[in-house]
Design a protein around this motif. Structure first.
Motif, PDB file in Angstrom:
ATOM      1  N   ARG A   1      -4.233  11.554  -9.614  1.00  0.00           N
ATOM      2  CA  ARG A   1      -5.222  10.617  -9.309  1.00  0.00           C
ATOM      3  C   ARG A   1      -5.230   9.679 -10.586  1.00  0.00           C
TER       4      ARG A   1
ATOM      5  N   ARG B   1       0.804  -1.028   0.143  1.00  0.00           N
ATOM      6  CA  ARG B   1       0.038   0.209   0.100  1.00  0.00           C
ATOM      7  C   ARG B   1       0.835   1.192  -0.021  1.00  0.00           C
TER       8      ARG B   1
ATOM      9  N   CYS C   1      -2.539   7.117  -9.850  1.00  0.00           N
ATOM     10  CA  CYS C   1      -3.011   6.009  -8.840  1.00  0.00           C
ATOM     11  C   CYS C   1      -3.810   5.057  -9.220  1.00  0.00           C
TER      12      CYS C   1
ATOM     13  N   SER D   1       1.215   5.501   0.493  1.00  0.00           N
ATOM     14  CA  SER D   1       0.686   6.463   1.375  1.00  0.00           C
ATOM     15  C   SER D   1       1.503   7.624   0.572  1.00  0.00           C
TER      16      SER D   1
ATOM     17  N   TYR E   1      -3.766   2.707  -2.298  1.00  0.00           N
ATOM     18  CA  TYR E   1      -3.129   4.126  -2.138  1.00  0.00           C
ATOM     19  C   TYR E   1      -4.009   4.840  -1.249  1.00  0.00           C
ATOM     20  N   SER E   2      -3.677   5.600  -0.826  1.00  0.00           N
ATOM     21  CA  SER E   2      -4.225   6.839  -0.067  1.00  0.00           C
ATOM     22  C   SER E   2      -3.433   8.013  -0.554  1.00  0.00           C
TER      23      SER E   2
ATOM     24  N   GLU F   1      -3.089  12.254   0.021  1.00  0.00           N
ATOM     25  CA  GLU F   1      -3.600  13.226   0.782  1.00  0.00           C
ATOM     26  C   GLU F   1      -3.077  14.680  -0.118  1.00  0.00           C
TER      27      GLU F   1
END
Length: 107
Positions: free
Chosen positions: A40, A18, A43, A20, A51-52, A54
């Motif tokens: 975006r 994963r 990803c 971040s 994925y995250s 921010e």
């Protein structure tokens, strides 16, 4: 008891890595809007479901930008997996972005 047959178990499937990510931008400028859209899309294509992201506006959170030593925007920071990696500038080239983030080359 010794000598008893043990049930066969399948090895646990490896969890996918994963990611971040933090994207530092300056306001709602066209350049920053393109950077957000580009990362975006990247990803969603290459890290879908693992994925995250921010998005941090350095105007709204200058202390965080200072803490992370962000000198230019857009800057993408891979927070995890370690080690940290940074990518500054144009986020529209998937090959350069993959290399910067340490992703395996895409077929």
């Amino acid at each position: 008891m010794p000598g008893e047959a043990q049930p066969l178990t399948k090895p646990a499937a490896e969890e996918p890595v994963r990611y971040s990510l933090r994207l530092f931008v300056t306001g709602a400028t066209p350049v920053c809007s393109r950077a957000v859209a580009s990362i975006r899309m990247f990803c969603d294509k290459f890290l879908k479901g693992r994925y995250s992201l921010e998005v941090i506006d350095v105007y709204q959170q200058p202390a965080l930008a200072d803490e992370q030593r962000i000198l230019a925007t857009p800057t993408l920071v891979r927070v995890s997996p370690l080690p940290f990696r940074r990518f500054v500038g144009n986020l529209s080239d998937p090959e350069r972005l993959s290399a910067a983030l340490g992703l395996a080359p895409q077929p």
